[in-house]
Design a protein around this motif. Structure first.
Motif, PDB file in Angstrom:
ATOM      1  N   PRO A 182     149.123 -72.529  24.158  1.00  0.00           N
ATOM      2  CA  PRO A 182     148.145 -73.560  24.567  1.00  0.00           C
ATOM      3  C   PRO A 182     147.623 -74.306  23.341  1.00  0.00           C
ATOM      4  O   PRO A 182     147.037 -73.722  22.439  1.00  0.00           O
ATOM      5  N   THR A 183     147.865 -75.606  23.299  1.00  0.00           N
ATOM      6  CA  THR A 183     147.603 -76.415  22.107  1.00  0.00           C
ATOM      7  C   THR A 183     146.890 -77.699  22.508  1.00  0.00           C
ATOM      8  O   THR A 183     147.228 -78.314  23.523  1.00  0.00           O
ATOM      9  N   VAL A 184     145.909 -78.103  21.684  1.00  0.00           N
ATOM     10  CA  VAL A 184     145.235 -79.385  21.861  1.00  0.00           C
ATOM     11  C   VAL A 184     145.799 -80.363  20.839  1.00  0.00           C
ATOM     12  O   VAL A 184     145.816 -80.077  19.637  1.00  0.00           O
ATOM     13  N   LEU A 185     146.278 -81.523  21.320  1.00  0.00           N
ATOM     14  CA  LEU A 185     146.740 -82.599  20.455  1.00  0.00           C
ATOM     15  C   LEU A 185     145.689 -83.701  20.465  1.00  0.00           C
ATOM     16  O   LEU A 185     145.264 -84.140  21.540  1.00  0.00           O
ATOM     17  N   VAL A 186     145.280 -84.157  19.275  1.00  0.00           N
ATOM     18  CA  VAL A 186     144.207 -85.155  19.159  1.00  0.00           C
ATOM     19  C   VAL A 186     144.691 -86.276  18.246  1.00  0.00           C
ATOM     20  O   VAL A 186     145.252 -86.014  17.176  1.00  0.00           O
ATOM     21  N   HIS A 187     144.476 -87.527  18.689  1.00  0.00           N
ATOM     22  CA  HIS A 187     144.809 -88.684  17.844  1.00  0.00           C
ATOM     23  C   HIS A 187     143.652 -89.673  17.897  1.00  0.00           C
ATOM     24  O   HIS A 187     143.335 -90.223  18.959  1.00  0.00           O
ATOM     25  N   TRP A 188     142.992 -89.871  16.758  1.00  0.00           N
ATOM     26  CA  TRP A 188     141.954 -90.891  16.635  1.00  0.00           C
ATOM     27  C   TRP A 188     142.638 -92.131  16.063  1.00  0.00           C
ATOM     28  O   TRP A 188     142.927 -92.223  14.884  1.00  0.00           O
ATOM     29  N   GLY A 189     142.946 -93.110  16.950  1.00  0.00           N
ATOM     30  CA  GLY A 189     143.711 -94.280  16.566  1.00  0.00           C
ATOM     31  C   GLY A 189     142.844 -95.463  16.207  1.00  0.00           C
ATOM     32  O   GLY A 189     141.654 -95.328  15.881  1.00  0.00           O
ATOM     33  N   VAL A 190     143.431 -96.657  16.294  1.00  0.00           N
ATOM     34  CA  VAL A 190     142.719 -97.864  15.883  1.00  0.00           C
ATOM     35  C   VAL A 190     141.744 -98.331  16.951  1.00  0.00           C
ATOM     36  O   VAL A 190     140.886 -99.165  16.680  1.00  0.00           O
ATOM     37  N   SER A 191     141.865 -97.836  18.198  1.00  0.00           N
ATOM     38  CA  SER A 191     140.975 -98.323  19.250  1.00  0.00           C
ATOM     39  C   SER A 191     140.455 -97.249  20.177  1.00  0.00           C
ATOM     40  O   SER A 191     139.517 -97.492  20.927  1.00  0.00           O
ATOM     41  N   SER A 192     141.038 -96.048  20.183  1.00  0.00           N
ATOM     42  CA  SER A 192     140.637 -95.034  21.152  1.00  0.00           C
ATOM     43  C   SER A 192     140.975 -93.646  20.636  1.00  0.00           C
ATOM     44  O   SER A 192     141.717 -93.478  19.664  1.00  0.00           O
ATOM     45  N   LEU A 193     140.389 -92.652  21.317  1.00  0.00           N
ATOM     46  CA  LEU A 193     140.632 -91.247  21.013  1.00  0.00           C
ATOM     47  C   LEU A 193     141.478 -90.661  22.135  1.00  0.00           C
ATOM     48  O   LEU A 193     141.102 -90.706  23.305  1.00  0.00           O
ATOM     49  N   THR A 194     142.657 -90.122  21.794  1.00  0.00           N
ATOM     50  CA  THR A 194     143.576 -89.533  22.767  1.00  0.00           C
ATOM     51  C   THR A 194     143.560 -88.018  22.604  1.00  0.00           C
ATOM     52  O   THR A 194     143.731 -87.505  21.500  1.00  0.00           O
ATOM     53  N   ILE A 195     143.329 -87.300  23.718  1.00  0.00           N
ATOM     54  CA  ILE A 195     143.283 -85.841  23.711  1.00  0.00           C
ATOM     55  C   ILE A 195     144.250 -85.335  24.766  1.00  0.00           C
ATOM     56  O   ILE A 195     144.196 -85.744  25.921  1.00  0.00           O
ATOM     57  N   VAL A 196     145.165 -84.438  24.367  1.00  0.00           N
ATOM     58  CA  VAL A 196     146.163 -83.861  25.268  1.00  0.00           C
ATOM     59  C   VAL A 196     146.147 -82.349  25.085  1.00  0.00           C
ATOM     60  O   VAL A 196     146.024 -81.852  23.954  1.00  0.00           O
ATOM     61  N   ILE A 197     146.276 -81.612  26.182  1.00  0.00           N
ATOM     62  CA  ILE A 197     146.384 -80.158  26.131  1.00  0.00           C
ATOM     63  C   ILE A 197     147.736 -79.764  26.714  1.00  0.00           C
ATOM     64  O   ILE A 197     148.074 -80.143  27.835  1.00  0.00           O
ATOM     65  N   LEU A 198     148.517 -79.018  25.911  1.00  0.00           N
ATOM     66  CA  LEU A 198     149.819 -78.514  26.324  1.00  0.00           C
ATOM     67  C   LEU A 198     149.731 -77.023  26.581  1.00  0.00           C
ATOM     68  O   LEU A 198     148.999 -76.303  25.900  1.00  0.00           O
ATOM     69  N   SER A 199     150.495 -76.546  27.544  1.00  0.00           N
ATOM     70  CA  SER A 199     150.646 -75.123  27.796  1.00  0.00           C
ATOM     71  C   SER A 199     152.097 -74.880  28.191  1.00  0.00           C
ATOM     72  O   SER A 199     152.624 -75.570  29.074  1.00  0.00           O
ATOM     73  N   GLU A 200     152.731 -73.936  27.514  1.00  0.00           N
ATOM     74  CA  GLU A 200     154.156 -73.652  27.721  1.00  0.00           C
ATOM     75  C   GLU A 200     154.994 -74.906  27.481  1.00  0.00           C
ATOM     76  O   GLU A 200     155.999 -75.140  28.143  1.00  0.00           O
ATOM     77  N   GLY A 201     154.553 -75.738  26.535  1.00  0.00           N
ATOM     78  CA  GLY A 201     155.295 -76.938  26.163  1.00  0.00           C
ATOM     79  C   GLY A 201     155.159 -78.100  27.102  1.00  0.00           C
ATOM     80  O   GLY A 201     155.777 -79.151  26.886  1.00  0.00           O
ATOM     81  N   ALA A 234     139.587 -75.259  30.668  1.00  0.00           N
ATOM     82  CA  ALA A 234     139.386 -73.855  31.014  1.00  0.00           C
ATOM     83  C   ALA A 234     139.033 -73.701  32.488  1.00  0.00           C
ATOM     84  O   ALA A 234     139.459 -72.749  33.151  1.00  0.00           O
ATOM     85  N   VAL A 235     138.269 -74.660  33.031  1.00  0.00           N
ATOM     86  CA  VAL A 235     137.936 -74.616  34.461  1.00  0.00           C
ATOM     87  C   VAL A 235     139.183 -74.906  35.297  1.00  0.00           C
ATOM     88  O   VAL A 235     139.469 -74.218  36.284  1.00  0.00           O
ATOM     89  N   LEU A 236     139.967 -75.936  34.902  1.00  0.00           N
ATOM     90  CA  LEU A 236     141.156 -76.303  35.670  1.00  0.00           C
ATOM     91  C   LEU A 236     142.197 -75.189  35.650  1.00  0.00           C
ATOM     92  O   LEU A 236     142.880 -74.947  36.652  1.00  0.00           O
ATOM     93  N   SER A 237     142.353 -74.517  34.501  1.00  0.00           N
ATOM     94  CA  SER A 237     143.390 -73.493  34.359  1.00  0.00           C
ATOM     95  C   SER A 237     142.902 -72.099  34.702  1.00  0.00           C
ATOM     96  O   SER A 237     143.631 -71.131  34.502  1.00  0.00           O
TER      97      SER A 237
END
Length: 509
Positions: A182-201, A234-237
């Motif tokens: 379970p991994t959180v991917l975060v990208h603070w770009g030029v206009s927005s903040l993108t947050i993604v959570i992966l589990s089992e790829g 954590a609530v969703l999973s």
């Protein structure tokens, strides 16, 4: 550094992988990377003053001098309106899957958002084989507004992907180990903040957060948004814990603040991987940066999403490109093939030329009909948008001012923020939580352990302005404390400067 990693070879990006051009257009900037078989051959960033206003955006200048036309263009779009979902369905036909996806999105009240999906894998669930679908729902009106400047510049992308999907592709290519934890991917770009959570790829949760209106320290508000996402997941999973975080930052100064001395890892209490450092060796030493941006300090992470988009395969991820443009590209291929076949068949058979011309004409008619249908749909969408625009703007403004994106801010978060802001020489005697007509109200009373008022006042100021600067509170006020009774006044002064403050949490359940 090469692109030949196990995940890339499995996706067909090994020795036969040709050039692809990844593009991100946001906030008046054009960011592009060209990925070849073994390396990033070009990285450029340009100012496009007309792009934000809907004017044409030419990609030929961004790709630099080259023989022939552009390589296949993969466009990445970051929009907070996009919805990402995963769905498990039993094996079925494509038509049946499409109907299930439409019903699922319809139950969520997606409005004018149209779903696009791809089957990402087949898994065993409770002893039964099921297909896992990745669904992306996007507003066709807003998507067309973002596509029009690029298409008006003379380029039709082959793939239009969302920011979270491009971020996953970049992280998979850069990570030295498979992303099966379970991994959180975060990208603070030029206009927005993108947050993604992966589990089992696989993608399990994604959100795009627009940049705050006020100037906030990224070390304060970005960890708060990451923590909110982790709690919501954590609530969703049903209790699955995130084990690591990978972060990419586009601007130089925020990158230094987030990665220096493990500050972000300390705030999140999780191991943090710097994706900027992983991407840096893959970028060319000389990057083509517009002279107008010479004074703008950008970190390696500005190229993350464009790089991830270039790695994607059009048939493996949800493609937001409207069907009429795909049909137009296929029709051009049909016309070219028809012309070549006409020459050969005219020499050999002659009589077949008329039949092939009819097929080409049929393809052109289908393109014309699809374009006319799109124009009618766009006109209806614009008419409905003019009616609803005022109310929608008011609803969005009210939501921004009064609501938390996830509508969840536990009480313990508020208490931790108060404890973090309390100076060492300050003592909190009483903390109360009440409700009134305006909502929840926190009131704290205490004293500063200084007998001299001039020495006690800086600590009180530090606590007061710290509460006002926090993204979690508003309406901070200093109230008059109750005067001590006779006989106790001297004792109260000897204990320090008393105070009472009240403030409201932005969202509290």
């Amino acid at each position: 550094m090469t692109l030949e990693q196990p995940w890339l070879r499995a996706r067909g990006l090994g020795p036969r992988f040709g050039q692809r051009l990844g593009i991100e257009v946001a906030s008046g900037l054009l960011v592009a990377t060209t990925v070849t078989r073994r390396a990033i051959s070009m990285a450029t960033m340009r100012r496009i003053g007309t792009g934000a206003a809907g004017g044409p955006v030419s990609l030929k200048a961004a790709a630099g001098p080259r023989l022939g036309g552009l390589p296949p263009v993969h466009l990445v779009i970051c929009d907070a309106d996009h919805a990402h979902r995963t769905l498990l369905v039993p094996p079925m036909t494509a038509a049946e899957r499409g109907e299930v996806v439409r019903r699922e999105i319809g139950r969520e009240g997606a409005g004018d958002r149209v779903p696009v999906y791809r089957r990402v894998r087949r898994i065993e669930s409770d002893g039964v084989a099921k297909d896992e679908l990745l669904i992306v729902a996007a507003s066709q009106g807003r998507l067309q507004q973002q596509l029009d400047p690029v298409i008006a510049g003379g380029t039709v992308p082959r793939l239009v992907a969302t920011g979270p999907i491009a971020l996953i592709a970049a992280a998979r290519a850069l990570s030295p180990t498979p992303l099966d934890r379970p991994t959180v991917l975060v990208h603070w770009g030029v206009s927005s903040l993108t947050i993604v959570i992966l589990s089992e790829g696989a993608l399990k949760f994604a959100r795009v957060v627009d940049a705050p209106v006020a100037e906030l320290d990224p070390l304060n508000w970005i960890p708060v948004e990451i923590d909110r996402s982790i709690r919501h997941y954590a609530v969703l999973s049903k209790g699955e814990r995130v084990e690591q975080v990978m972060v990419s930052v586009a601007e130089g100064e925020p990158a230094r603040r987030l990665f220096t001395d493990g500050a972000l890892a300390e705030r999140l209490r999780l191991p943090v991987t710097n994706m900027n450092a992983l991407l840096a060796p893959w970028l060319p030493e000389r990057r083509n940066v517009d002279t107008e941006l010479a004074d703008v300090e950008m970190a390696e992470g500005v190229f993350t999403l464009a790089y991830g988009a270039a790695l994607l395969a059009a048939g493996d991820v949800p493609n937001l490109l409207p069907e009429e443009y795909s049909l137009q590209r296929r029709s051009r291929q049909v016309l070219v093939a028809a012309v070549a076949a006409n020459v050969l068949l005219a020499l050999a058979l002659g009589s077949k030329a008329v039949l092939l011309a009819d097929e080409a004409q049929t393809a052109k008619i289908r393109v014309t009909q699809a374009q006319a249908a799109r124009a009618r749909n766009q006109a209806r969408t614009e008419e409905a948008g003019r009616v609803e625009s005022d109310r929608q703007r008011m609803r969005e403004l009210t939501k921004f001012l009064t609501a938390d994106p996830l509508k969840v801010l536990p009480v313990d978060d508020a208490l931790r923020e108060i404890a973090r802001l309390t100076p060492a020489q300050m003592r909190l005697d009483e903390l109360s939580l009440t409700s009134d007509a305006a909502g929840r109200l926190l009131r704290v009373s205490g004293r500063v352990d200084e007998t001299d008022f001039a020495e006690a006042q800086p600590a009180l100021n530090q606590f007061y302005y710290g509460l006002k600067a926090s993204p979690l509170f508003y309406e901070v006020q200093v109230q008059e404390s109750v005067s001590p009774i006779a006989g106790a006044e001297a004792e109260s002064k000897s204990r320090g400067l008393p105070f009472v403050m009240s403030f409201r949490p932005k969202a509290l359940q």
